[in-house]
Design an enzyme around this catalytic site. Structure first.
Site, short mmCIF file in Angstrom:
data_model
loop_
_atom_site.label_atom_id
_atom_site.label_comp_id
_atom_site.label_asym_id
_atom_site.label_seq_id
_atom_site.Cartn_x
_atom_site.Cartn_y
_atom_site.Cartn_z
N SER A 21 -51.37 6.65 -7.41
CA SER A 21 -50.87 6.38 -6.14
C SER A 21 -48.52 6.56 -6.86
O SER A 21 -48.05 7.11 -5.87
CB SER A 21 -50.04 5.23 -5.82
OG SER A 21 -50.35 4.35 -6.58
N TYR A 52 -49.96 2.00 -2.67
CA TYR A 52 -51.36 1.65 -1.82
C TYR A 52 -51.52 0.37 -1.81
O TYR A 52 -52.70 0.28 -0.68
CB TYR A 52 -51.97 2.54 -2.65
CG TYR A 52 -52.12 4.40 -2.46
CD1 TYR A 52 -51.44 4.88 -2.09
CD2 TYR A 52 -53.21 4.88 -3.24
CE1 TYR A 52 -51.46 6.51 -1.66
CE2 TYR A 52 -53.60 6.34 -3.15
CZ TYR A 52 -52.34 7.01 -2.66
OH TYR A 52 -52.94 8.65 -2.77
N CYS A 83 -56.14 4.57 -10.89
CA CYS A 83 -55.72 3.84 -10.60
C CYS A 83 -56.70 2.55 -9.32
O CYS A 83 -58.04 3.09 -8.59
CB CYS A 83 -55.04 4.63 -8.47
SG CYS A 83 -54.58 3.33 -7.37
N GLU A 162 -41.88 0.48 -10.27
CA GLU A 162 -41.40 1.14 -9.69
C GLU A 162 -39.94 0.91 -9.72
O GLU A 162 -39.09 2.28 -10.20
CB GLU A 162 -42.12 1.67 -8.52
CG GLU A 162 -43.66 1.67 -8.55
CD GLU A 162 -43.89 3.27 -8.48
OE1 GLU A 162 -43.23 3.74 -8.37
OE2 GLU A 162 -44.58 3.63 -8.49
N CYS A 210 -54.44 -2.84 -12.45
CA CYS A 210 -53.83 -1.84 -12.43
C CYS A 210 -53.10 -1.23 -13.30
O CYS A 210 -53.07 -2.26 -13.87
CB CYS A 210 -52.50 -3.07 -11.63
SG CYS A 210 -50.89 -1.52 -10.40
N1 DGL Z 1 -51.68 1.75 -9.91
C1 DGL Z 1 -52.78 1.05 -8.31
C2 DGL Z 1 -53.22 0.64 -9.35
O1 DGL Z 1 -53.83 0.73 -10.05
C3 DGL Z 1 -51.57 0.44 -7.75
C4 DGL Z 1 -50.07 0.61 -7.55
C5 DGL Z 1 -49.67 0.91 -5.73
O2 DGL Z 1 -50.42 -0.28 -4.71
O3 DGL Z 1 -50.31 1.85 -5.45
O4 DGL Z 1 -54.30 -0.24 -8.52
#
Ligand code: DGL
Length: 300
Positions: A21, A52, A83, A162, A210
């Protein structure tokens, strides 16, 4: 820079598609590039639509199929959904949709946790959507039905990563390696607050569910205490990727020269370059912008 169609190359010379994402999936791309120095990576970060983890499963499924189609059009030989949120919502449908193999990060993360825990009590720190999906509990208990799993929603950590990296003003190449950059009083306090439901559950292992969270490993570890082991899926996912490419005889070979390409839906290429280079551990040289409209025409 114009998008490249690499479908004319022999399959083993085609890039590995990696999708997230945003910039978190670069923690996985880095592990892949380190273990497979002759492989080229084609990375897509859907930064404009990140995060996301607070969206609906339907939305995440649509976005994942769009990014997957974009990568398949460019001739990737395999797709890594780097992700957890997209893996939880869309791995199966992506596997049913594309002709190339698609792997996610949850089964590898679950394997790392099951192999590490001794108390068989595991905490999962992930986005709200990943925790709600129950995907980690299923994946862990598929491997060992006796493990108790404690999910802890932590989407707020995605914004911390972020935002800190988007500001870019304190970035330098040492950041990711010493991991101390996020050891600020504010982030340490937040880590204590967010992980509170996991403390007192007797977990001896916490899986970072995550791909943004490895950047916060130090404050999370501090909050959980020195006896708790923190695991993530990057290395296990890379091991699975190597095994698939090896068995399919699609590894690039020692004479191949890696050429990495990066694409983002963000308009701010500079910020993506600065934060991305920091996470990837090397300068991101080739970055292209993807218009959302271009993605929306694919599998909308
Ligand atoms: N990097 C994404 C994951 O591994 C999530 C980040 C997001 O919430 O977009 O879940």
């Amino acid at each position: 820079m114009a998008a490249a169609d690499l479908g004319h190359l022999p399959v083993n010379r085609r890039p590995i598609g990696v999708f997230d994402s945003g910039i978190g999936g670069l923690t996985v791309a880095r592990a892949i590039a380190t273990a497979l120095p002759h492989e080229s990576i084609y990375y897509v970060g859907d930064t404009k639509r990140c995060p996301y983890g607070v969206r609906t499963q339907e939305e995440v499924r649509t976005f994942t199929l769009q990014a997957g189609s974009w990568l398949v059009e460019r001739g990737v030989k395999i797709i890594v959904i780097a992700c957890n949120t997209a893996t939880a919502s869309a791995l199966k449908v992506a596997q049913q949709t594309f002709d190339v193999p698609v792997i996610g990060v949850i089964a590898p993360g679950a394997r790392a946790a099951v192999h590490t825990t001794r108390t068989r009590r595991v905490g999962v720190l992930a986005t709200n959507l990943t925790v709600e999906s129950g995907a980690y509990t299923r994946a862990i208990q598929d491997l060992d039905a006796g493990v108790r799993v404690f999910g802890c929603p932590a989407s707020v950590f995605v914004d911390v990563v972020e935002d800190a990296l988007a500001s870019g003003d304190r970035l330098n190449q040492d950041w990711f390696d010493d991991r101390s950059v996020f050891m600020t009083p504010a982030v340490r306090g937040l880590a204590r607050q967010v992980t509170q439901p996991l403390r007192g559950q007797g977990v001896d292992t916490v899986v970072l569910g995550c791909t943004h969270f490895p950047l916060l490993a130090a404050p999370i570890h501090e909050a959980m205490g020195p006896d708790v082991r923190i695991v993530s899926s990057a290395e296990e996912t890379t091991a699975e990727l190597i095994e698939i490419l090896r068995r399919r005889e699609q590894l690039a070979g020692a004479d191949a020269l890696a050429r990495h390409r990066f694409a983002t839906t963000s308009e701010n290429i500079t910020s993506f370059a600065v934060a991305g280079s920091f996470i990837f551990g090397k300068p991101l040289r080739s970055i292209e912008h993807i218009e959302l409209g271009e993605l929306e025409e694919l599998r909308a």
